[in-house]
Design an enzyme around this catalytic site. Structure first.
Site, PDB file in Angstrom:
ATOM      1  CE1 TYR A  64       0.256   5.191  -5.613  1.00 44.04           C
ATOM      2  CE2 TYR A  64       0.445   6.540  -3.636  1.00 44.04           C
ATOM      3  CZ  TYR A  64       0.846   5.457  -4.397  1.00 44.04           C
ATOM      4  OH  TYR A  64       1.858   4.637  -3.929  1.00 44.04           O
ATOM      5  CE  LYS A  83      -0.222   1.684  -4.117  1.00 45.64           C
ATOM      6  NZ  LYS A  83       0.299   0.333  -4.412  1.00 45.64           N
ATOM      7  CB  SER A 121      -0.939  -0.034   1.206  1.00 44.84           C
ATOM      8  OG  SER A 121      -1.794   1.073   1.230  1.00 44.84           O
ATOM      9  CB  SER A 122       1.008   4.315  -0.423  1.00 45.10           C
ATOM     10  OG  SER A 122       1.566   5.610  -0.298  1.00 45.10           O
TER      11      SER A 122
END
Length: 264
Positions: free
Chosen positions: A170, A174, A156-157
């Site tokens: 974005y 994620k 993920s982020s």
């Protein structure tokens, strides 16, 4: 360097493994003994370079070429993966997709969505298609192949857990991975399959190169980590290696922050 072969006999598929974090993960899993499918979407030469490097260091790997975010992407990935497994193992177990996978790492992703005022449907759709839809159907395709006790690891982020308005689409894509992790961890526990998410922060990869074009910009990114440095792909790969190993058997449904203490 870790020389323990904790993944001997395991088969892994790492998406987006031609560069950056994906490359680091593929190389680490191979070093730990796994046979690694090195997936790429566009750059065959980059993936072949990763495969060659793994083999040079005594590991086992093969390329898996298929673009993500397009119709039939998951089927194309597994057609290439099954063929690679058959070639590498000299068996027909992958012919029907059975017992040919232990570790799936959903790493591939695209970025660059911009703030909401600049968003366009085409970019938003691309973000969701590659970062959320593709991993969903890759897991679906993986499950008939995955042996009990397998591992699903989603990259993920930090953007999914902090406010990054400059990359809202974005971040949303994620965030979908984080939710999928929770649901699948519950559903797949009966087979002993663990499902976890790793959330990197700022890692030195091509994806964020535009954010560190000057010494001042690099220093500003580094200062956001508690360790005052920008992360490296190996920092994330080592966390993934733990989740891929038997040592993580009692960890599932978790988001593991691998951001180096960003914005503490």
């Amino acid at each position: 360097m870790n020389t323990k072969r904790t993944l001997t006999g395991k088969i892994a598929l790492v998406t987006g493994a031609g560069r950056g974090i994906g490359r680091g993960i593929a190389e680490r899993l191979a070093r730990d003994g796994a046979l690694v499918g090195v997936h790429y979407g566009h750059s065959e030469s980059a993936a072949l370079d990763v495969v060659a490097e793994i083999r040079k260091n005594g590991g086992r790997a093969f390329p898996v070429g298929a673009e993500l975010g397009v119709p039939g992407d998951a089927d194309a990935v597994f057609a290439a993966f099954d063929a690679g497994v058959r070639e590498q193992t000299d068996t027909d177990t992958a012919a029907d997709g059975a017992d040919s996978l232990d570790i799936l790492v959903n790493n591939a992703g695209v970025s660059g969505s911009g703030p909401i005022g600049q968003a366009v449907p085409e970019v938003f759709d691309r973000m969701i298609a590659v970062n959320a839809k593709a991993p969903f159907f890759l897991v679906q395709g993986a499950l008939p192949r995955m042996r009990d006790g397998g591992r699903v690891i989603n990259i993920s982020s930090l953007a999914s857990r902090r406010a990054f308005p400059e990359s809202v689409a974005y971040a949303m894509s994620k965030g979908a991975l984080n939710t999928m992790t929770l649901c699948l961890a519950k559903e797949l526990a009966g087979r002993g399959i663990t499902v976890n998410t790793v959330g990197p922060g700022f890692i030195e990869t091509d994806m964020n190169a535009r954010r560190r074009t000057t010494p001042q910009a690099r220093a500003a990114l580094a200062a956001r980590s508690a360790f005052d440095r920008i992360g490296m792909p190996s920092d994330v790969a080592d966390v993934v290696a733990f989740l891929a190993s038997d040592d993580s058997r009692w960890v599932t449904g978790q988001y593991l922050d691998a951001s180096g203490g960003t914005d503490l």
